[in-house]
Design an enzyme around this catalytic site. Sequence first.
Site, PDB file in Angstrom:
ATOM      1  CG  HIS A  73      -0.442   0.021   2.524  1.00  0.00           C
ATOM      2  ND1 HIS A  73      -0.058   1.191   3.138  1.00  0.00           N
ATOM      3  CD2 HIS A  73      -0.216  -0.975   3.408  1.00  0.00           C
ATOM      4  CE1 HIS A  73       0.381   0.901   4.361  1.00  0.00           C
ATOM      5  NE2 HIS A  73       0.303  -0.404   4.550  1.00  0.00           N
ATOM      6  CG  HIS A 113       0.956   2.483  12.663  1.00  0.00           C
ATOM      7  ND1 HIS A 113      -0.262   1.997  13.074  1.00  0.00           N
ATOM      8  CD2 HIS A 113       1.141   1.981  11.413  1.00  0.00           C
ATOM      9  CE1 HIS A 113      -0.790   1.240  12.125  1.00  0.00           C
ATOM     10  NE2 HIS A 113       0.050   1.204  11.112  1.00  0.00           N
ATOM     11  CG  ASP A 117       2.739   0.090   7.798  1.00  0.00           C
ATOM     12  OD1 ASP A 117       2.240  -0.383   6.770  1.00  0.00           O
ATOM     13  OD2 ASP A 117       2.072   0.358   8.808  1.00  0.00           O
ATOM     14  CD  GLU A 128      -3.291  -1.340   5.557  1.00  0.00           C
ATOM     15  OE1 GLU A 128      -3.601  -2.286   6.277  1.00  0.00           O
ATOM     16  OE2 GLU A 128      -2.626  -0.367   5.981  1.00  0.00           O
ATOM     17  CD  GLU A 129      -1.166   2.223   7.670  1.00  0.00           C
ATOM     18  OE1 GLU A 129      -1.910   1.739   8.535  1.00  0.00           O
ATOM     19  OE2 GLU A 129       0.000   1.818   7.509  1.00  0.00           O
ATOM     20  CG  ASP A 167       0.910  -3.815   4.882  1.00  0.00           C
ATOM     21  OD1 ASP A 167       1.793  -3.013   5.260  1.00  0.00           O
ATOM     22  OD2 ASP A 167      -0.294  -3.691   5.176  1.00  0.00           O
TER      23      ASP A 167
END
Lengths: 406, 406
Positions: free
Chosen positions: B229, B373, B241, B275-276, B303
């Site tokens: 993503h 994140h 990520d 995606e997030e 991912d």
Amino acid sequence: MGNRLAGSPGAASAVEWTKQLMESYDFDTVYLQPVMVPHWERGGKDVVKIVNSEKHGTVELNALALGNTQGTGPGGLVGEVVEVKSIPELREMGDKVKGKIVFFNGPMDPKLIDTFQAYGGANAQRSSGAAEASKLGAIGTLVRSLSNTVNDIPHTGNQRYNPDFPKIPALAISTQDAELLSQLLADQADLKVYLESHGEMKTEKLSYNVIGEIRGTEKPEEIIAVGGHLDSWDVGEGAHDDGAGCMQAIEVLRLYKELGWKPKRTIRAVMWMNEENGLRGGQEYARVAKEKGEKHIAALESDSGGFLPIGFSSSGTDAQRGKLASWGDLLRQYQLWSLDRPGGGADIGPLRDQGPILIGLKPDSQRYFFYHHTEADVFEAVDQRELELGAAAMAALVYLIEQEGI
Amino acid sequence: MGNRLAGSPGAASAVEWTKQLMESYDFDTVYLQPVMVPHWERGGKDVVKIVNSEKHGTVELNALALGNTQGTGPGGLVGEVVEVKSIPELREMGDKVKGKIVFFNGPMDPKLIDTFQAYGGANAQRSSGAAEASKLGAIGTLVRSLSNTVNDIPHTGNQRYNPDFPKIPALAISTQDAELLSQLLADQADLKVYLESHGEMKTEKLSYNVIGEIRGTEKPEEIIAVGGHLDSWDVGEGAHDDGAGCMQAIEVLRLYKELGWKPKRTIRAVMWMNEENGLRGGQEYARVAKEKGEKHIAALESDSGGFLPIGFSSSGTDAQRGKLASWGDLLRQYQLWSLDRPGGGADIGPLRDQGPILIGLKPDSQRYFFYHHTEADVFEAVDQRELELGAAAMAALVYLIEQEGI
């Protein structure tokens, strides 16, 4: 704990610290095993400079003298450079290297997924390059650092001279500088390099293997040795190589104490001294074991970095290796998949003729040769969880061996 | 490429950059697939402060508002704190949390070797905690960062409100600060915390999935999608990520071009958007595929970070998974051992009812939740060789699928 080459004050400090640590964990026995070790000192800053580049003039390269080398002394030396990729290629050069500096520029093969295989394929130029070049009349050697990354960090490591030929200086240069030197040589055959190093082999020193033991309840005479080597090179902190292995071995015994679990067979944590430039600790440990008539059933060494454990390598009889394989379903649950590769460890090798299975913890090898034998091998480079998983993997295997034998 | 939450200028830049990159590699087709995405903005600095500690007075905690949250606005809010370890524990509290700030402090279980399992066990408190606490009249929530390390780095991530209840503020605090807050609460039940956040859901924006394709020579209608993503959270650089997964997917196709190898079936690199905090890209990709009557035989997503690949997870029919398993001996040669775990990927999930096998690259998971994140997820945190090994693993599997079908 900082760096701690055998014979150095750092090594003496590590011996005392490790002994105190194991005593604080209340193992049944903690003791020192004396061993005489070689004492090599770097002696000063290593310098490698290209002195006559048509393109760049003078170019300083990132360099570290190899272990056990004789330095040039403060005056240094200057010579033309001849590049080879391997010792066989050197031999083909014959007389052409006489009076020259031989530059070994064989890279680690990036296509080998296990980087230790790539290391094994490239390390003869470091360990024997100076000896072989000296036979042909070379005046010094440079070697491409044994790393699979290209950067400016030089990697030291051991080398052995041939006593029948002059002890010529031998220095590693960073992979990046090896690439540069090779490019400049391609355009300018008369390129000259200045070498300066200060290494010296001093008189042997008294040092120690450090040993802690939990005695078995049912078959105390059957010993399982688990360990790493306490010495490191004289740069960085020897965190992956091999502080990690030492701490993991001690952790195995500490876990037994914390759980209050009493092993059926004797478990012994051993911090061997002088793996890096002599292997005296491993040899003395085996000699004493034989002399005392001890019976080692297994020896497990962690000396491949404190990274994610992926299995164990081993060497032993078919029965021993079959027993290890029989635990595969248990071990694979913990992502310990790689159980059939041959291996063991440098320090436990001398025990081989006494019959134990020799086992090496096998961690993920991808990042090891970024740190190995460099200033970058520091405490912060070790991931706590990866280190702990390795210790847990070792404890799980030691548990199976002390319960069932092997 | 910096961070790039869906709808942000960074995401638009990433769309254009990725398209240009694939064009530069001369894939057969490169195009953008439009998709409307939610557009959330953090809006300012997130603040969490203990305001009345008897021990320490005012204590500022390291905090990040969760994604898609409504902020407190500049005035902030103050409330007493109630600690729970999970949503079931919250429900047992019932009315006791009314007017309070709920502090979810459930740690990731360190005993689970696969850290994604530990993440799965702890993430309901982040994704649904605010919605559940709001039902009971809470005025805000704090959540322990979803990390298996204890340090001062807060981890953001998605959460979903329940539209029937107030959208209360929800912020993550670092694991270290969660430990501190829990300790102080144990000694002082009337501890009060000040929250300030500025998040706001804006109007939807037009964005794109970015797609590059190499057309199959024998069965071009059979499509193998491989991707990651393109969006990331709005802190750090989204390197693991999921910059890593995007680059690996593009690398698979680039390798085909570099080798001059023509696949039998069509291979499509897809960078899904959003995606997030919405999954709109994955949903739209599947919708369009269905509308066009495309036939996906496999979809492979990376991912889970750019770390050492250890295998593939999958979901599909027994026949599909059996075919994957039949390649086990080939894949294990490359240390791809883990082939039987269920899995896939968030962005490829919507393709499920169209029948392809869904496959996830499975890397070593030990270090992922240090970076996930956070501000720490930057380019320098990705090891080049680990990233390349992952791309090579994906290319090897895609090769087997395009040759043999699945």
